[in-house]
Each structure stands twice: as structure tokens, then as C-alpha cells.
Design an enzyme around this catalytic site. Structure first.
Site, PDB file in Angstrom:
ATOM      1  N   TYR A 280     -10.701   1.428  11.218  1.00 53.55           N
ATOM      2  CA  TYR A 280     -11.967   1.972  10.475  1.00 53.55           C
ATOM      3  C   TYR A 280     -12.384   1.065   9.527  1.00 53.55           C
ATOM      4  O   TYR A 280     -13.478   1.305   8.823  1.00 53.55           O
ATOM      5  CB  TYR A 280     -11.918   3.149  10.118  1.00 53.55           C
ATOM      6  CG  TYR A 280     -10.611   3.631   9.100  1.00 53.55           C
ATOM      7  CD1 TYR A 280     -10.535   2.877   7.879  1.00 53.55           C
ATOM      8  CD2 TYR A 280      -9.374   4.270   9.547  1.00 53.55           C
ATOM      9  CE1 TYR A 280      -9.382   3.492   7.176  1.00 53.55           C
ATOM     10  CE2 TYR A 280      -8.273   4.577   8.888  1.00 53.55           C
ATOM     11  CZ  TYR A 280      -8.186   3.910   7.436  1.00 53.55           C
ATOM     12  OH  TYR A 280      -7.188   4.160   6.674  1.00 53.55           O
ATOM     13  N   LYS A 281     -11.709  -0.213   9.200  1.00 52.93           N
ATOM     14  CA  LYS A 281     -11.996  -1.066   8.074  1.00 52.93           C
ATOM     15  C   LYS A 281     -12.967  -2.211   8.562  1.00 52.93           C
ATOM     16  O   LYS A 281     -14.018  -1.851   9.085  1.00 52.93           O
ATOM     17  CB  LYS A 281     -10.896  -1.618   7.260  1.00 52.93           C
ATOM     18  CG  LYS A 281     -10.186  -0.530   6.588  1.00 52.93           C
ATOM     19  CD  LYS A 281      -8.602  -1.145   6.134  1.00 52.93           C
ATOM     20  CE  LYS A 281      -7.768  -0.411   5.384  1.00 52.93           C
ATOM     21  NZ  LYS A 281      -8.501   0.420   4.193  1.00 52.93           N
TER      22      LYS A 281
ATOM     23  N   ASP B 142       1.495  -5.194   8.394  1.00 50.90           N
ATOM     24  CA  ASP B 142       0.351  -4.378   8.295  1.00 50.90           C
ATOM     25  C   ASP B 142      -0.765  -5.125   8.018  1.00 50.90           C
ATOM     26  O   ASP B 142      -0.920  -6.006   7.112  1.00 50.90           O
ATOM     27  CB  ASP B 142       0.539  -3.434   6.896  1.00 50.90           C
ATOM     28  CG  ASP B 142      -0.570  -2.280   6.722  1.00 50.90           C
ATOM     29  OD1 ASP B 142      -1.503  -2.526   7.499  1.00 50.90           O
ATOM     30  OD2 ASP B 142      -0.354  -1.305   6.320  1.00 50.90           O
TER      31      ASP B 142
ATOM     32  N   ARG C 171     -13.051  -3.331  -6.830  1.00 53.03           N
ATOM     33  CA  ARG C 171     -12.798  -4.267  -5.601  1.00 53.03           C
ATOM     34  C   ARG C 171     -14.026  -4.360  -4.902  1.00 53.03           C
ATOM     35  O   ARG C 171     -14.796  -3.478  -4.483  1.00 53.03           O
ATOM     36  CB  ARG C 171     -11.788  -3.148  -4.839  1.00 53.03           C
ATOM     37  CG  ARG C 171     -10.845  -4.165  -3.987  1.00 53.03           C
ATOM     38  CD  ARG C 171      -9.872  -3.122  -3.461  1.00 53.03           C
ATOM     39  NE  ARG C 171     -10.434  -2.040  -2.669  1.00 53.03           N
ATOM     40  CZ  ARG C 171      -9.718  -1.390  -1.416  1.00 53.03           C
ATOM     41  NH1 ARG C 171      -8.627  -1.605  -1.197  1.00 53.03           N
ATOM     42  NH2 ARG C 171     -10.266  -0.211  -1.002  1.00 53.03           N
TER      43      ARG C 171
ATOM     44  N   PHE D 188       0.767  -1.003  -0.012  1.00 55.03           N
ATOM     45  CA  PHE D 188      -0.004   0.044  -0.075  1.00 55.03           C
ATOM     46  C   PHE D 188       1.025   1.290   0.137  1.00 55.03           C
ATOM     47  O   PHE D 188       1.987   1.377   0.732  1.00 55.03           O
ATOM     48  CB  PHE D 188      -0.805   0.106   1.122  1.00 55.03           C
ATOM     49  CG  PHE D 188      -1.842   0.906   1.046  1.00 55.03           C
ATOM     50  CD1 PHE D 188      -2.920   1.029   0.477  1.00 55.03           C
ATOM     51  CD2 PHE D 188      -1.890   2.191   2.227  1.00 55.03           C
ATOM     52  CE1 PHE D 188      -4.064   2.011   0.318  1.00 55.03           C
ATOM     53  CE2 PHE D 188      -2.830   3.088   1.930  1.00 55.03           C
ATOM     54  CZ  PHE D 188      -3.872   3.174   1.061  1.00 55.03           C
TER      55      PHE D 188
HETATM   56  C1  LIG Z   1      -2.402  -1.563   3.754  1.00 56.15           C
HETATM   57  C2  LIG Z   1      -2.885  -0.261   4.248  1.00 56.15           C
HETATM   58  N1  LIG Z   1      -2.252   0.345   5.100  1.00 56.15           N
HETATM   59  C3  LIG Z   1      -2.651   1.431   5.610  1.00 56.15           C
HETATM   60  C4  LIG Z   1      -3.561   2.156   5.296  1.00 56.15           C
HETATM   61  C5  LIG Z   1      -4.172   3.536   5.714  1.00 56.15           C
HETATM   62  O1  LIG Z   1      -3.565   4.108   6.580  1.00 56.15           O
HETATM   63  P1  LIG Z   1      -3.905   5.377   7.406  1.00 56.15           P
HETATM   64  O2  LIG Z   1      -4.923   4.943   8.086  1.00 56.15           O
HETATM   65  O3  LIG Z   1      -2.787   5.860   8.146  1.00 56.15           O
HETATM   66  O4  LIG Z   1      -4.443   6.317   6.270  1.00 56.15           O
HETATM   67  C6  LIG Z   1      -4.350   1.403   4.289  1.00 56.15           C
HETATM   68  C7  LIG Z   1      -5.914   2.156   3.967  1.00 56.15           C
HETATM   69  O5  LIG Z   1      -6.563   1.753   3.076  1.00 56.15           O
HETATM   70  C8  LIG Z   1      -4.142   0.203   3.976  1.00 56.15           C
HETATM   71  O6  LIG Z   1      -4.694  -0.407   2.848  1.00 56.15           O
END
Ligand SMILES: Cc1ncc(COP(=O)(O)O)c(C=O)c1O
Length: 412
Positions: A222-223, A197, A371, A126
Site C-alpha cells: 500500500y505504500k 523489510d 516526514r 519499525f
Molecule cells: C518498515 C515497515 N514495516 C512494516 C510496516 C507495516 O506493516 P503492516 O502492513 O503489517 O502494518 C511499516 C508501515 O509503515 C513499515 O514502515
């Protein structure tokens, strides 16, 4: 067997998690396949937030730090998340964003493994992970080694220069899952640390950080955890590293004695040192309340439904969308796939917009990915059926081919 709508309705009738949809405030007709971007709102959240705002903040004012237990809320939320990712409560801290936590974890890992200068990652990671690594590399005089996404390329790039291997467990585009246990073991054998991650894993995929001997991990609130837009993120540090770990965002909430107001920074004991400044309390309360939905939930059962939803989707795509030039960018084997399926199509953006206009929300990722996230707590088998039927109709009638669907919006 031909798949029809009745078959999907029958699967919903047998689904032991079906009642969980009622715990979310989703409109009856909503087909929401974007819980991998922003989770749905648990139905009890408005009342909890009303209480937090009116009573805890409005009446309790600053006293609520003590009286409402705000000060140790991050630790309580962390304990709830720990159960979902195979960690102990005192190995997880909640606060900041995933990006900021990754910054802290990467810096801490480089310090734990001095003498080596390479951050190893894959090109398809990402973007925020790559950007944070680039920022850290500049500060620590480190170097980033990018490799192709496949496991063999990652493993072949592990050598005596690699300080830390940084990977995303479930890829945000394809949904491909890395074998956390195997890759972590190989990284350790090469003398590297491993940071995972879990943005697309926590709350959807069975994760066992300690069984895999992971060193550190980060992830989103938040996911699939449904903590609300911009919810606090989490960071995990394995207990064996906690005494030695030092992160550079040495704010007062990570101090050993924050209310002594001393001049010199002294890291707090254990995982508390991964905190930085004052957390966003209202968002923390929302995440805490959202996690109640997971109480008593069997993560294996959740995972089984996530796999079944994706499998059904792929079977239906094969059956109903043949001849429309779609590709499947996700592994067909559900054991290797997270809780999403990615299709490819040259008109992907417009097709997703046409679906949204029909009340079916997925999303689009450059250059050509449609997606579809299957959050097992609230997505029904019949939603999967209706989505593929809708795509077939959109293609058959060229419904996507309209100016309003072809014009790109700021958030895709
Ligand atoms: C793999 C991954 N890491 C991190 C994030 C987002 O990070 P942040 O909440 O700091 O914007 C996402 C967002 O979709 C993601 O898919």
C-alpha cells in the site's frame, strides 16, 4: 544559483516521468508527500474495481475462482512485484500483511539455521518488526539482540550465536538506506541468514535481492506500490531455500493439494507454501491493477528522479528555512537516502497540521520528525518548491501555533 519556482517548473518540463502523474487520480492542486505511507490511487482503479465487484463477484459468484482466475492471482501479482525487487516470480508470494509475512519469514529462518538462538536487529527498526520478533522469540525460545542503527554496530554484533539478521532496508524515520549487498555478505560470513523489510523500498528504490544474495524479504503493497489501504503484502524466499523452508502458519492455501481436503498438512512446492488462508481478493485485484502502472518502467530512471526530488528539497530547506530551528534527519547524500526526507523540529506535529490545512500532505513521526515522501511517479519538482515555501510562511507567521494544529489526532 538561487532556486526559484521557475527553476522547478523547468525541471518538471524536462522530467521524462512527468506523464505518470496523469495515471493517478490526484486532484490538480494536491501536493501529496505521503506516498510512503499510503500511495495515491491509480486513475483506472475505480473502473477495475467496479468490474471486479459487479461482474466477477456479483455475477460470477464462486465460479470466479476459476473463471476470473482468482485462484492464481497471488502468483501473477507476485511476478509483477518480483521484477521491481530483483527477484524471480517463483520466489515471491503475495498475501497477508507485512507483519504476518515477517512472522512467517522469521520463524522459517530460525528453523533453517537451528542451533543459533539470536535474532539480531537495530533499535530504530519499525516497531512492528520489533514486536513480531518479540512474539517469535517467545515462541522459539530465541533472544533478540538490539544494536544501534549504524552499519558498524550491526556488523560488529554478528557472531556465532546469530541465527538471523533482520533489518529494514530504508529506515521509516530517517530514510537511511543500508548497503544490502555488503551487510548480507557479512551476515552470511558469520553464518547468519538475512531478512530485509522492503516496506519503504519496493516501488521507489532500486532493489536487487538476488544480486545481494538476500535470504528472505517482506514488504508492503500500500505504500509506493499504490495497492490501496491495507493492500496485501509480499514475502520473498530465495530459490535456494525453497525446498527446505517451513513456516508455521500452515493454512490450506499453502498446502500441496488444498482441494483434496486431507487431514495432514503437506507444504506446497516452492514459494506457494508461504501462503496461509484465503487472500483478500478485492484488495488483491486492486494491487494487481495498480502494478500495471509500473509496466515497462525503468527502475533506474525512477530512482534517479526520487534522488533529485530529495536533493532539491534539502537545498531549498537550507536556503529558505535557515534560522527556524529545523534539523535534517536524513542523509544528505542521496545515494544513502530512500525516497523521503525527514526534518526535525520541536513543533513538528503542529507544522505538519498547518501544512495539511494548506493542502500539502506529509506526516509526523514521534518524537519530532516531519516526514516528506517523494513518490517519483506523481510528485512534481514544483510541489517540492511550493512545500518549502509554505513551511517558510508557516514559520514566519507562526501559523502552526493554533489550538487546532497543536491537538494530536489518532493517526499522525
Ligand atoms: C518498515 C515497515 N514495516 C512494516 C510496516 C507495516 O506493516 P503492516 O502492513 O503489517 O502494518 C511499516 C508501515 O509503515 C513499515 O514502515
Amino acid at each position: 544559483m538561487k532556486l526559484n519556482r521557475e527553476h522547478s517548473i523547468a525541471l518538471d518540463a524536462e522530467d521524462q516521468l512527468a506523464a505518470y502523474r496523469g495515471k493517478f487520480a490526484l486532484p490538480e492542486q494536491e501536493i501529496y508527500l505521503d506516498g510512503n505511507s499510503l500511495g495515491a490511487m491509480p486513475a483506472h482503479l475505480p473502473a477495475r474495481m467496479q468490474q471486479a465487484v459487479a461482474s466477477e463477484w456479483g455475477n460470477g459468484l464462486i465460479r470466479s475462482w476459476n473463471d476470473a482466475g482468482w485462484i492464481d492471482l497471488p502468483q501473477r501479482v507476485a511476478a509483477k512485484i518480483a521484477r521491481l525487487i530483483g527477484a524471480e516470480g517463483d520466489e515471491v508470494m503475495v498475501g497477508d500483511s507485512t507483519s504476518v509475512n515477517l512472522f512467517k519469514a522469521l520463524a522459517a529462518a530460525l528453523r533453517l539455521n537451528p542451533g543459533r538462538k539470536v535474532i539480531l536487529t537495530e533499535r530504530g527498526n519499525f516497531p512492528t518488526d520489533l514486536y513480531i520478533a518479540q512474539g517469535i522469540a517467545g515462541l522459539f525460545d530465541a533472544e533478540i539482540r538490539y544494536v544501534d542503527s549504524d552499519e558498524a554496530s550491526v556488523l560488529a554484533a554478528l557472531d556465532e550465536d546469530v541465527s538471523v539478521l533482520m533489518l529494514t532496508h530504508v529506515n521509516y524515520r530517517s530514510g537511511r538506506i543500508y548497503d544490502m549487498q555488503k551487510i548480507t555478505a557479512m551476515a552470511h560470513a558469520a553464518g547468519a541468514l538475512c531478512i530485509w523489510d522492503l516496506a519503504h523500498s519496493a516501488g521507489a528504490v532500486h532493489v536487487e535481492l538476488n544480486a545481494a544474495k538476500a535470504d528472505m524479504a517482506v514488504g508492503c503493497g500500500y505504500k509506493y506500490l499504490n495497492g490501496g489501504p491495507g493492500a496485501p503484502a509480499f514475502v520473498f524466499v530465495a530459490s535456494r531455500h525453497l525446498d527446505d523452508v517451513r513456516q508455521p502458519l500452515s493454512g490450506w492455501h499453502g498446502h500441496a493439494q488444498p482441494f483434496e481436503f486431507l487431514q495432514e498438512y503437506q507444504p506446497a512446492a516452492g514459494i506457494n507454501r508461504m501462503q496461509c488462508g484465503t487472500p483478500p481478493l478485492l484488495s488483491m485485484i486492486a494491487l494487481d491493477a495498480a502494478l500495471e502502472v509500473f509496466e515497462g518502467l525503468d527502475m533506474q530512471q525512477l530512482r534517479a528522479k526520487s534522488r533529485a526530488l530529495g536533493d532539491l528539497f534539502i537545498r531549498l530547506v537550507d536556503e529558505k528555512l535557515a534560522g527556524y530551528d529545523f534539523g535534517i534527519a536524513s542523509p544528505r547524500d542521496s545515494a544513502l537516502r530512500g525516497s523521503q526526507v525527514a526534518l526535525t523540529h520541536a513543533q513538528g506535529y503542529a507544522i505538519v497540521q498547518a501544512l495539511i490545512a494548506r493542502g500539502i500532505t506529509g506526516d509526523f513521526r514521534m518524537p519530532d520528525i516531519l516526514r516528506f515522501g517523494f513518490a517519483p511517479l506523481y510528485v512534481r519538482f514544483v510541489d517540492v518548491y511550493d512545500t518549502v515555501e509554505a513551511i517558510a510562511e508557516i514559520m514566519e507567521k507562526d501559523e502552526w501555533n493554533q489550538e487546532k494544529f497543536l491537538t494530536k489526532k489518532a493517526v499522525t
